[in-house]
Motif scaffolding. Structure first.
Motif, PDB file in Angstrom:
ATOM      1  N   VAL A 107      11.851  10.263   1.380  1.00 36.93           N
ATOM      2  CA  VAL A 107      12.277   9.145   0.524  1.00 36.93           C
ATOM      3  C   VAL A 107      11.062   8.451  -0.084  1.00 36.93           C
ATOM      4  O   VAL A 107      10.128   8.108   0.638  1.00 36.93           O
ATOM      5  CB  VAL A 107      13.074   8.077   1.316  1.00 36.93           C
ATOM      6  N   ASP A 108      11.092   8.219  -1.398  1.00 37.33           N
ATOM      7  CA  ASP A 108      10.005   7.473  -2.023  1.00 37.33           C
ATOM      8  C   ASP A 108      10.290   5.978  -1.892  1.00 37.33           C
ATOM      9  O   ASP A 108      11.396   5.569  -1.499  1.00 37.33           O
ATOM     10  CB  ASP A 108       9.880   7.871  -3.506  1.00 37.33           C
ATOM     11  N   SER A 109       9.305   5.163  -2.183  1.00 36.31           N
ATOM     12  CA  SER A 109       9.539   3.722  -2.244  1.00 36.31           C
ATOM     13  C   SER A 109       8.599   3.093  -3.242  1.00 36.31           C
ATOM     14  O   SER A 109       7.438   2.851  -2.945  1.00 36.31           O
ATOM     15  CB  SER A 109       9.361   3.074  -0.873  1.00 36.31           C
TER      16      SER A 109
ATOM     17  N   ASP B 233      -0.067  14.670  -6.220  1.00 35.76           N
ATOM     18  CA  ASP B 233      -0.310  14.181  -4.853  1.00 35.76           C
ATOM     19  C   ASP B 233      -1.160  12.908  -4.965  1.00 35.76           C
ATOM     20  O   ASP B 233      -2.146  12.880  -5.701  1.00 35.76           O
ATOM     21  CB  ASP B 233      -1.116  15.213  -4.042  1.00 35.76           C
ATOM     22  N   HIS B 234      -0.772  11.858  -4.250  1.00 33.80           N
ATOM     23  CA  HIS B 234      -1.526  10.601  -4.332  1.00 33.80           C
ATOM     24  C   HIS B 234      -1.297   9.787  -3.065  1.00 33.80           C
ATOM     25  O   HIS B 234      -0.285   9.966  -2.374  1.00 33.80           O
ATOM     26  CB  HIS B 234      -1.082   9.792  -5.560  1.00 33.80           C
ATOM     27  N   CYS B 235      -2.227   8.897  -2.798  1.00 33.74           N
ATOM     28  CA  CYS B 235      -2.101   7.933  -1.702  1.00 33.74           C
ATOM     29  C   CYS B 235      -1.638   8.574  -0.401  1.00 33.74           C
ATOM     30  O   CYS B 235      -0.700   8.089   0.259  1.00 33.74           O
ATOM     31  CB  CYS B 235      -1.171   6.786  -2.106  1.00 33.74           C
TER      32      CYS B 235
ATOM     33  N   GLN C   5       0.862  -1.189   0.000  1.00 32.05           N
ATOM     34  CA  GLN C   5       0.000   0.000   0.000  1.00 32.05           C
ATOM     35  C   GLN C   5       0.896   1.236   0.000  1.00 32.05           C
ATOM     36  O   GLN C   5       1.657   1.457   0.947  1.00 32.05           O
ATOM     37  CB  GLN C   5      -0.901  -0.042   1.244  1.00 32.05           C
ATOM     38  N   ASP C   6       0.802   2.012  -1.083  1.00 35.01           N
ATOM     39  CA  ASP C   6       1.542   3.273  -1.177  1.00 35.01           C
ATOM     40  C   ASP C   6       0.921   4.198  -0.123  1.00 35.01           C
ATOM     41  O   ASP C   6      -0.309   4.375  -0.100  1.00 35.01           O
ATOM     42  CB  ASP C   6       1.342   3.833  -2.598  1.00 35.01           C
ATOM     43  N   TRP C   7       1.753   4.805   0.732  1.00 29.70           N
ATOM     44  CA  TRP C   7       1.197   5.400   1.958  1.00 29.70           C
ATOM     45  C   TRP C   7       2.038   6.613   2.350  1.00 29.70           C
ATOM     46  O   TRP C   7       2.900   6.548   3.219  1.00 29.70           O
ATOM     47  CB  TRP C   7       1.212   4.312   3.043  1.00 29.70           C
ATOM     48  N   HIS C   8       1.757   7.725   1.637  1.00 27.04           N
ATOM     49  CA  HIS C   8       2.597   8.916   1.794  1.00 27.04           C
ATOM     50  C   HIS C   8       2.021   9.915   2.788  1.00 27.04           C
ATOM     51  O   HIS C   8       0.809  10.154   2.788  1.00 27.04           O
ATOM     52  CB  HIS C   8       2.727   9.634   0.442  1.00 27.04           C
ATOM     53  N   PRO C   9       2.908  10.552   3.569  1.00 25.49           N
ATOM     54  CA  PRO C   9       2.437  11.692   4.366  1.00 25.49           C
ATOM     55  C   PRO C   9       2.119  12.860   3.420  1.00 25.49           C
ATOM     56  O   PRO C   9       2.694  12.941   2.325  1.00 25.49           O
ATOM     57  CB  PRO C   9       3.641  12.020   5.251  1.00 25.49           C
TER      58      PRO C   9
HETATM   59 ZN    ZN Z   1       3.673   6.920  -4.523  1.00 22.79          ZN
END
Ligand code: ZN
Ligand code: VGL
Length: 208
Positions: free
Chosen positions: A116-118, A84-86, A49-53
């Motif tokens: 940092v992205d993942s 902006d997403h997730c 699950q892509d889960w960004h602040p």
């Molecule tokens: Zn993402």
């Protein structure tokens, strides 16, 4: 092929990656029934699950003067800037309602650190911070992983490549993925996956 030591990894089947979402992948929602069907054949199912602040560094909105789908240099390398997403807790970050994998044992959230992205479910884009997925699968004696989900050329590809690097026999099921395909990224992703020994597979190859 699908035995007790084979896990299904379902990558980012989330609202924002489906039509109507913030970073919609064409046909992203179409894979849900296939993924559901496949999931029933595995003893081990893991979801990512892509889960960004909010304000994540992979968002173009965090880089004044930049627009989505441009790139910028980050300390760990070139980063594509996304809409902006997730965002953590948002409806867009929720799993697509068509996904019916209530039996999944683990959800690995990624991209949780602002800086940092993942794309990968295994290791963040700094290429040093593990998510724990590799250890989880190894402790459960998993030897083979089947990777499906969104998007083929980003999170599926990076996840599959890291699985192969980690020593798992790794398959990607074509029909159960959909791609963003940005400037040739899909062809490049298949070439990189193939070079690492990832097997490009059709559903029919997985038997009945
Ligand atoms: Zn993402
Ligand atoms: C993804 C771009 C940004 C993906 C995630 O799931 O493929 N792509 N974040």
């Amino acid at each position: 092929m699908i035995d007790a030591r084979t896990a299904l990894i379902v990558v980012d089947v989330q609202n924002d990656f489906c039509p109507g979402g913030k970073l919609a992948v064409a046909g992203g929602d179409e894979i849900a029934p296939l993924v559901n069907m496949l999931g029933r054949r595995f003893a081990t199912v893991v979801l990512t699950q892509d889960w960004h602040p909010a304000g994540h560094s992979s968002f173009a909105s965090s880089h004044p003067g930049h627009k989505p789908f441009e790139t910028t240099a980050m300390p760990y390398g070139t980063q594509v800037l996304w809409p902006d997403h997730c965002v953590q807790g948002s409806e867009g970050a929720a799993f697509h309602p068509g996904l019916d994998l209530t039996m999944a044992q683990a959800v690995i959230r990624k991209g949780c650190r602002r800086e940092v992205d993942s794309y990968s479910g295994f290791v963040e884009a700094d290429r040093t911070t593990p998510t724990g997925l590799g250890g989880y699968l190894k402790e459960r004696d998993i030897a083979r992983v089947v990777v499906v989900g969104l998007a083929t050329d980003f999170c599926v590809s990076w996840t599959a490549q890291d699985a192969a690097r980690d020593g798992f026999d790794t398959l990607v099921v074509e029909e159960a993925c959909r791609a963003i395909d940005l400037n040739g990224s899909l062809d490049r992703a298949w070439a990189e996956m193939t070079a690492l020994g990832v097997r490009r597979t059709r559903l029919a190859d997985l038997g009945g």
